[in-house]
Write a protein that holds these residues in place. Sequence first.
Motif, short mmCIF file in Angstrom:
data_model
loop_
_atom_site.label_atom_id
_atom_site.label_comp_id
_atom_site.label_asym_id
_atom_site.label_seq_id
_atom_site.Cartn_x
_atom_site.Cartn_y
_atom_site.Cartn_z
N LEU A 119 -44.14 -22.14 -27.09
CA LEU A 119 -44.98 -22.93 -26.19
C LEU A 119 -46.17 -23.60 -26.86
O LEU A 119 -46.80 -24.45 -26.26
N SER A 120 -46.49 -23.21 -28.09
CA SER A 120 -47.67 -23.81 -28.73
C SER A 120 -47.50 -23.86 -30.24
O SER A 120 -48.37 -23.47 -30.99
N ASN A 121 -46.32 -24.33 -30.66
CA ASN A 121 -46.04 -24.44 -32.09
C ASN A 121 -46.37 -25.85 -32.55
O ASN A 121 -47.45 -26.10 -33.08
N THR A 122 -45.47 -26.81 -32.39
CA THR A 122 -45.81 -28.22 -32.56
C THR A 122 -45.29 -28.94 -31.33
O THR A 122 -44.30 -28.54 -30.73
N SER A 123 -45.95 -30.03 -30.97
CA SER A 123 -45.65 -30.67 -29.68
C SER A 123 -44.21 -31.17 -29.61
O SER A 123 -43.61 -31.19 -28.54
N SER A 124 -43.60 -31.57 -30.74
CA SER A 124 -42.23 -32.09 -30.68
C SER A 124 -41.21 -30.98 -30.40
O SER A 124 -40.14 -31.23 -29.86
N ASN A 125 -41.54 -29.74 -30.76
CA ASN A 125 -40.61 -28.61 -30.58
C ASN A 125 -40.90 -27.79 -29.35
O ASN A 125 -40.07 -26.97 -28.93
N ASP A 126 -42.08 -27.93 -28.77
CA ASP A 126 -42.49 -27.07 -27.65
C ASP A 126 -41.62 -27.28 -26.42
O ASP A 126 -41.10 -28.38 -26.18
N LEU A 127 -41.48 -26.22 -25.65
CA LEU A 127 -40.69 -26.29 -24.42
C LEU A 127 -41.29 -27.30 -23.45
O LEU A 127 -40.55 -28.00 -22.75
N TYR B 230 -37.40 -25.60 -6.57
CA TYR B 230 -38.62 -24.79 -6.54
C TYR B 230 -39.89 -25.64 -6.43
O TYR B 230 -39.95 -26.75 -6.96
N ASP B 231 -40.87 -25.06 -5.74
CA ASP B 231 -42.18 -25.70 -5.61
C ASP B 231 -43.09 -25.35 -6.78
O ASP B 231 -43.98 -26.11 -7.14
N LEU B 232 -42.88 -24.16 -7.33
CA LEU B 232 -43.74 -23.65 -8.40
C LEU B 232 -42.86 -22.93 -9.42
O LEU B 232 -42.06 -22.07 -9.05
N ILE B 233 -43.01 -23.28 -10.70
CA ILE B 233 -42.20 -22.67 -11.75
C ILE B 233 -43.11 -22.07 -12.81
O ILE B 233 -43.94 -22.78 -13.41
N LEU B 234 -42.99 -20.76 -13.01
CA LEU B 234 -43.74 -20.07 -14.06
C LEU B 234 -42.78 -19.77 -15.20
O LEU B 234 -41.68 -19.26 -14.97
N VAL B 235 -43.19 -20.10 -16.42
CA VAL B 235 -42.37 -19.87 -17.61
C VAL B 235 -43.12 -18.90 -18.51
O VAL B 235 -44.24 -19.19 -18.95
N TYR B 236 -42.52 -17.76 -18.79
CA TYR B 236 -43.15 -16.70 -19.57
C TYR B 236 -42.39 -16.53 -20.87
O TYR B 236 -41.20 -16.20 -20.86
N ALA B 237 -43.07 -16.77 -22.02
CA ALA B 237 -42.40 -16.68 -23.32
C ALA B 237 -43.42 -16.46 -24.42
O ALA B 237 -44.64 -16.52 -24.18
N GLY B 238 -42.92 -16.23 -25.62
CA GLY B 238 -43.79 -16.08 -26.78
C GLY B 238 -44.46 -17.39 -27.13
O GLY B 238 -43.93 -18.48 -26.87
N SER B 239 -45.64 -17.30 -27.77
CA SER B 239 -46.42 -18.50 -28.06
C SER B 239 -45.71 -19.43 -29.05
O SER B 239 -45.98 -20.63 -29.07
N GLY B 240 -44.79 -18.90 -29.86
CA GLY B 240 -44.05 -19.74 -30.80
C GLY B 240 -43.18 -20.77 -30.12
O GLY B 240 -42.81 -21.78 -30.72
#
Length: 465
Positions: free
Chosen positions: A303-311, A291-301
Motif C-alpha cells: 500500500l505504500s511502496n511506490t505509486s506505480s505498484n501500489d494497490l 458496497y458503500d464502504l470498502i476497507l482494505v487491510y494489508a501489509g505496508s509493502g
Amino acid sequence: GKEKPYHINMKKLIILFTAFLFTFAPVWGQHSKNADLDKRLQISIRTLTTNKNLEMQRTLRQETDINLLKDISWQEFLRLNEKAKERLLASTRLEAKALELELKENPNMVFSPQIEYKNAAPDYSHAFTHKYIFISENISHDTKSAPQEVINILKAARNARPNAKILLAQEFLIWTGESNASLLKKPGQNSELYSGYPEVTQAADKLGIDQLALDDAPYYAEDKNVFVKLGKFLVEVTPQDKLPLLSYTECDDPLYNRWASAYQFIGISPFGVLERNYQWARRIKAVEKNYDLILVYAGSGHLSNTSSNDLQTLLKCKDFAHIELLPTDPIDQAVEKDYETRFLKGEQYGITNDQQQNQEESRLQEQATRGTIYKQSLDQIAEETYQSYKNWKNKKLPLWFSLTKEDLLQANPNYKTPNALKNDIVFHCIYAVILAEPRVEQEQKPEVCPAPKTMPIGPKHKSYI
C-alpha cells in the motif's frame, strides 16, 4: 478519478424512470395491465441484480481455477522478477523527478502543516466519508496490537455507517486451494478460507461486514516438484533449482519445506508483490459495486511502496483514506530471526532488492529535497514524532494524528501543478497511528505439517498428487 454515475447506472436509471412514469400515469380502467407491468418491472430489477451477482461469482471463481493459470519455471520467474526490479527502480526515479519538478514550481511547498499527536482513541470519522479506506500494517505480520486496532476501526465504521454495505478485503484471509471455497465470506457463514487473524474475522462477522480473501496459499506438489500460485501464474520449483531454504522446526518434511520456502520468497519478491497486487485489484473490482464502504487491510509493502505498484494505483483510487498502523509490540526473538534470515537470503540470492531500493530511494529524495522548505517540514515531523513518542504518557492508548485534504490545501494555498505533470497532486485523508502494546499476550499458533493438496485434473494439469 470521480465516478460517472450516469454511465455506470444507465440501466438502473432507465428502469427507475420507467417505474416513475407508470406509477404516475392515469389508470383509466387499465389496472390489470399496470399490475402486469409492475410484475415485469420487478422481474427486470431482479434479473439485473442476479446477472450482476453471477458475473461477480464467475470472476471470483476464475481466480481459483487452476486450469486457467500459466505454468512458468523457477528460471522464468527469476527473469520476470528482474524486469519487476527494473520497474520498481524506474518508478522510484520517476517519482523523485516529479517531486523535484513540484518543488521547483512550488518553492514554499511543505509536506504538511504542523502536526499534533494525540494520546487518545483515534477518531476515524473523517475516514468514513471516503468509499475506500486502506489500512496498512507496518513492521511485521506478527503483532497483536495491529489486528486489535483493525477491530476498533471496524466497530467505528459500523457505528458511523449503520446501514451501509461494508466489505473488509484483507491479505490475511487466504484461499488454501479448497475447490468449493468462495473468496467472498458472508457474515456468520462457514468458510474453508484460512484466517491469519481469526479475531478480526470474528469481529467482522458480528458487525455484519462481508469479507473478501485477497491472498492464496494452496500447497501443490507432484513427486519432488512443488508449485506456488502467484496471481495468474503457477511457478514450478524442482529440486535442481537454486532455491534458498528456510527452516520450519515443527515440520521436517523436505517437500513441505521446499514449498513453504518457495512460497515465502516468491511472495515477497518485486514480481510477487506486483502480481499479488494485480490479483487483489481484480478481486476487489469484481465486488466493488455491491458496497458503500470498502476497507482494505494489508501489509505496508502493498500500500505504500511506490505509486506505480501500489494497490491504490492499480484500483485507480483518487479519493481515499489511508490509515497506517505502527505497532510497538515487543517482537519475539525467534520471529525476528526468521525475518532477518528471509531478508538476508532474499538479497543474497538476488530475489529481492530491498537494500538497493531503499538506498536509491533515500539518495533520490535527499537530492530532490536538499535545502528546501519541504525538507525542513519533513525533518520537523520526524522531530515531533520522536518527541511525542518520548513523552508518551498513557501507554494504554495510541499516539495518532491525521491530515485531511483541507489541511494540505491550507498549508499550500498557492500550489501549482508543473506543466510536465499530467495530474494534480493527489490529496486524501491520512492517519498515522502508533499503537500501544497489546492488551493480551499473543497466542502461539502451533505449526502444522500438511499434506499437498490434490490438483484438479484438466487439459493442463493431470497427474498431480
